[in-house]
Scaffold this active site. Structure first.
Site, PDB file in Angstrom:
ATOM      1  N   LYS A  22       4.687 -50.538  48.372  1.00 42.24           N
ATOM      2  CA  LYS A  22       5.947 -50.699  49.126  1.00 42.24           C
ATOM      3  C   LYS A  22       5.988 -52.070  49.811  1.00 42.24           C
ATOM      4  O   LYS A  22       5.032 -52.846  49.740  1.00 42.24           O
ATOM      5  CB  LYS A  22       6.092 -49.582  50.165  1.00 42.24           C
ATOM      6  CG  LYS A  22       5.080 -49.655  51.307  1.00 42.24           C
ATOM      7  CD  LYS A  22       5.393 -48.580  52.349  1.00 42.24           C
ATOM      8  CE  LYS A  22       4.440 -48.671  53.533  1.00 42.24           C
ATOM      9  NZ  LYS A  22       4.707 -47.694  54.562  1.00 42.24           N
ATOM     10  N   TYR A 260      -4.380 -56.816  65.660  1.00 44.22           N
ATOM     11  CA  TYR A 260      -3.712 -57.384  64.480  1.00 44.22           C
ATOM     12  C   TYR A 260      -3.839 -58.906  64.510  1.00 44.22           C
ATOM     13  O   TYR A 260      -4.193 -59.541  63.505  1.00 44.22           O
ATOM     14  CB  TYR A 260      -2.245 -56.949  64.490  1.00 44.22           C
ATOM     15  CG  TYR A 260      -1.421 -57.429  63.328  1.00 44.22           C
ATOM     16  CD1 TYR A 260      -1.451 -56.766  62.099  1.00 44.22           C
ATOM     17  CD2 TYR A 260      -0.580 -58.542  63.447  1.00 44.22           C
ATOM     18  CE1 TYR A 260      -0.673 -57.201  61.028  1.00 44.22           C
ATOM     19  CE2 TYR A 260       0.196 -58.980  62.385  1.00 44.22           C
ATOM     20  CZ  TYR A 260       0.150 -58.308  61.175  1.00 44.22           C
ATOM     21  OH  TYR A 260       0.920 -58.743  60.119  1.00 44.22           O
ATOM     22  N   ASP A 294       8.385 -51.418  56.680  1.00 40.81           N
ATOM     23  CA  ASP A 294       7.943 -50.359  57.594  1.00 40.81           C
ATOM     24  C   ASP A 294       7.098 -50.946  58.717  1.00 40.81           C
ATOM     25  O   ASP A 294       7.161 -50.499  59.856  1.00 40.81           O
ATOM     26  CB  ASP A 294       7.121 -49.303  56.829  1.00 40.81           C
ATOM     27  CG  ASP A 294       8.022 -48.463  55.937  1.00 40.81           C
ATOM     28  OD1 ASP A 294       9.261 -48.582  56.062  1.00 40.81           O
ATOM     29  OD2 ASP A 294       7.489 -47.703  55.109  1.00 40.81           O
TER      30      ASP A 294
HETATM   31  N1  LIG Z   1       6.636 -57.413  57.778  1.00 43.98           N
HETATM   32  C1  LIG Z   1       6.423 -58.551  58.422  1.00 43.98           C
HETATM   33  O1  LIG Z   1       7.291 -59.038  59.177  1.00 43.98           O
HETATM   34  C2  LIG Z   1       5.125 -59.289  58.242  1.00 43.98           C
HETATM   35  C3  LIG Z   1       4.960 -60.488  58.935  1.00 43.98           C
HETATM   36  C4  LIG Z   1       3.783 -61.200  58.769  1.00 43.98           C
HETATM   37  C5  LIG Z   1       2.798 -60.715  57.931  1.00 43.98           C
HETATM   38  N2  LIG Z   1       2.987 -59.525  57.271  1.00 43.98           N
HETATM   39  C6  LIG Z   1       1.906 -59.074  56.393  1.00 43.98           C
HETATM   40  O2  LIG Z   1       2.455 -58.735  55.125  1.00 43.98           O
HETATM   41  C7  LIG Z   1       1.617 -57.767  54.490  1.00 43.98           C
HETATM   42  C8  LIG Z   1       2.464 -56.621  53.977  1.00 43.98           C
HETATM   43  O3  LIG Z   1       3.074 -55.998  55.083  1.00 43.98           O
HETATM   44  P1  LIG Z   1       4.442 -55.168  54.993  1.00 43.98           P
HETATM   45  O4  LIG Z   1       5.303 -55.678  56.059  1.00 43.98           O
HETATM   46  O5  LIG Z   1       4.921 -55.102  53.597  1.00 43.98           O
HETATM   47  O6  LIG Z   1       3.893 -53.740  55.479  1.00 43.98           O
HETATM   48  P2  LIG Z   1       4.112 -52.264  54.932  1.00 43.98           P
HETATM   49  O7  LIG Z   1       5.456 -52.084  54.352  1.00 43.98           O
HETATM   50  O8  LIG Z   1       3.667 -51.394  56.066  1.00 43.98           O
HETATM   51  O9  LIG Z   1       3.048 -52.163  53.734  1.00 43.98           O
HETATM   52  C9  LIG Z   1       1.682 -52.183  53.973  1.00 43.98           C
HETATM   53  C10 LIG Z   1       0.959 -51.812  52.687  1.00 43.98           C
HETATM   54  O10 LIG Z   1      -0.451 -51.820  52.947  1.00 43.98           O
HETATM   55  C11 LIG Z   1      -0.991 -50.582  52.488  1.00 43.98           C
HETATM   56  N3  LIG Z   1      -2.222 -50.233  53.186  1.00 43.98           N
HETATM   57  C12 LIG Z   1      -2.418 -50.081  54.514  1.00 43.98           C
HETATM   58  N4  LIG Z   1      -3.697 -49.736  54.752  1.00 43.98           N
HETATM   59  C13 LIG Z   1      -4.323 -49.693  53.548  1.00 43.98           C
HETATM   60  C14 LIG Z   1      -5.642 -49.389  53.125  1.00 43.98           C
HETATM   61  N5  LIG Z   1      -6.599 -49.064  54.012  1.00 43.98           N
HETATM   62  N6  LIG Z   1      -5.947 -49.460  51.805  1.00 43.98           N
HETATM   63  C15 LIG Z   1      -4.994 -49.790  50.901  1.00 43.98           C
HETATM   64  N7  LIG Z   1      -3.713 -50.053  51.234  1.00 43.98           N
HETATM   65  C16 LIG Z   1      -3.390 -50.007  52.539  1.00 43.98           C
HETATM   66  C17 LIG Z   1       0.131 -49.578  52.723  1.00 43.98           C
HETATM   67  O11 LIG Z   1      -0.116 -48.398  51.993  1.00 43.98           O
HETATM   68  P3  LIG Z   1       0.532 -46.969  52.440  1.00 43.98           P
HETATM   69  O12 LIG Z   1       1.947 -46.956  51.925  1.00 43.98           O
HETATM   70  O13 LIG Z   1      -0.355 -45.991  51.768  1.00 43.98           O
HETATM   71  O14 LIG Z   1       0.462 -46.910  53.933  1.00 43.98           O
HETATM   72  C18 LIG Z   1       1.312 -50.393  52.203  1.00 43.98           C
HETATM   73  O15 LIG Z   1       1.327 -50.370  50.802  1.00 43.98           O
HETATM   74  C19 LIG Z   1       0.575 -57.375  55.536  1.00 43.98           C
HETATM   75  O16 LIG Z   1      -0.610 -58.097  55.300  1.00 43.98           O
HETATM   76  C20 LIG Z   1       1.197 -57.821  56.836  1.00 43.98           C
HETATM   77  O17 LIG Z   1       0.231 -58.082  57.824  1.00 43.98           O
HETATM   78  C21 LIG Z   1       4.120 -58.800  57.408  1.00 43.98           C
END
Ligand SMILES: NC(=O)c1ccc[n+]([C@@H]2O[C@H](COP(=O)([O-])OP(=O)(O)OC[C@H]3O[C@@H](n4cnc5c(N)ncnc54)[C@H](OP(=O)(O)O)[C@@H]3O)[C@@H](O)[C@H]2O)c1
Length: 336
Positions: A22, A260, A294
């Site tokens: 996702k 984080y 999310d």
């Molecule tokens: N969204 C933002 O604004 C933002 C900003 C800066 C950086 N980021 C970075 O972007 C990346 C993606 O984030 P996102 O926003 O797309 O978050 P997200 O929608 O919450 O997705 C997180 C993903 O990581 C997986 N995950 C979490 N723990 C895990 C584990 N122990 N083993 C394997 N998979 C795991 C989740 O799986 P499940 O579905 O099973 O939980 C999900 O697929 C992250 O590294 C985040 O720190 C995001």
């Protein structure tokens, strides 16, 4: 779960994306596959992962297969490595995207995005701040997942990346992990000369804005020639001890999304150490921007597609491109 993909020698580039079911990860898989890369979409949950693959296949993207991966489970990581070795004999691109925020929501999350209409970035961050709280368990989970889980995946898959002619690692980081004291300096502060900390307190976003305040720690994390993995372990151990003792502010750690921020700063440092050790690989960190997923409780200002584009650009950097670098908004930038 395996797909119908031929045995080595295999000419297409092969990528593994963690947390591919996702958010930004799913979009990274879609974009890499659209760019002609064979994608191993991984997810910790078999069903969520298989459903994501089906979704991409329904878009006409066939060169995608699923493999289970829980990044905090060493046997799961080893199983993925065995699969890659047997099937392809190498890995060309590793996108470390999986992460957790490590915070608790103070109330049931209202998923209706319309409440953010008309809110600027500060107002969105303020809303998020009011709706989350740091906890000791969440902090431990964040360090275990975002730093140690990612590190373990890299360390296990490194020999396969070294078997590639152009191995690349893109670590999805965050601007929160930078070695600057605060998130951004609004023009208002510069013009009015209000002290930065005071400004953030006035705005109510100080906790969000603040990063690692302790200058010695910032300098250590930036001193890549001398920093070791053992020292990173010690610093993370100290952080968690200070968290449990309610002594974060006193020791200059961030407050608010603390673990984080610290985990991402440690991962940035580890990426830089690895890049120095593995000159033949391209190992970089990329901040996707503030994305509606999310993790951000849909408060972000970018779509997952826009966030993923930055990540994919770094994963597909040309041979001889930068390594040990940080990218944000499509540009190389400084870690400090
Ligand atoms: N969204 C933002 O604004 C933002 C900003 C800066 C950086 N980021 C970075 O972007 C990346 C993606 O984030 P996102 O926003 O797309 O978050 P997200 O929608 O919450 O997705 C997180 C993903 O990581 C997986 N995950 C979490 N723990 C895990 C584990 N122990 N083993 C394997 N998979 C795991 C989740 O799986 P499940 O579905 O099973 O939980 C999900 O697929 C992250 O590294 C985040 O720190 C995001």
């Amino acid at each position: 779960m395996e797909g119908a993909i031929s045995k080595p020698p295999y000419t297409r580039r092969i990528a593994v994306v963690t947390g591919g079911n996702k958010g930004i990860g799913l979009e990274v898989c879609r974009q890499l596959a659209s760019d002609g890369v064979t994608v191993v979409l991984t997810a910790r949950d078999e069903k969520r992962g298989a459903d994501a693959v089906e979704k991409l296949k329904a878009l006409g993207l066939c060169d995608i297969l699923f493999h289970q991966l829980e990044i905090t489970d060493s046997s799961s990581i080893a199983a993925l490595a065995d699969f890659l070795k047997t099937r392809f004999g190498r890995l060309d691109i590793l996108v470390n995207n999986a992460a957790v925020s490590g915070v608790e929501h103070v109330q049931e999350v209202d998923t209706n995005e319309e409440k953010f209409n008309g809110m600027d970035l500060n107002q969105r961050l303020e809303w998020v701040l009011k709706n989350i709280r740091d906890t000791v368990d969440g902090a431990k989970k964040s360090i275990q997942t975002n730093y140690y889980g990612t590190k373990h995946v890299i360390d296990t898959l490194l020999p396969l990346l070294q078997s590639s002619n152009g191995g690349r690692i893109a670590n999805v980081t965050s601007a929160y992990g930078l070695l600057r004291v605060s998130f951004f300096l609004p023009p208002l502060v510069m013009e009015s000369q209000i002290p930065v900390d005071q400004y953030y307190h006035i705005q109510g976003i100080f906790f969000y804005a603040q990063r690692i305040n302790n200058e010695e720690i910032r300098q250590e994390l930036d001193d890549i020639e001398n920093l070791t993995e053992e020292r990173l372990d010690e610093l993370l151990g100290k952080f968690l001890k200070d968290f449990e003792a309610d002594a974060l502010e006193m020791h200059g750690w961030p407050v608010g999304l603390a673990a984080y921020k610290v985990a991402k700063a440690a991962m940035n440092a580890y990426s830089r150490i690895l890049a120095r050790r593995n000159r033949a690989l391209r190992i970089n960190c990329v901040h996707p921007g503030y994305v509606k997923t999310d993790m951000s409780m849909s408060s972000g200002v970018l779509t997952p597609e826009e966030g993923a584009r930055s990540v994919v650009n770094v994963a597909l950097l040309p041979d001889g491109g930068p390594t040990g670098a940080y990218f944000a908004m499509g540009q190389e930038a400084s870690f400090v």
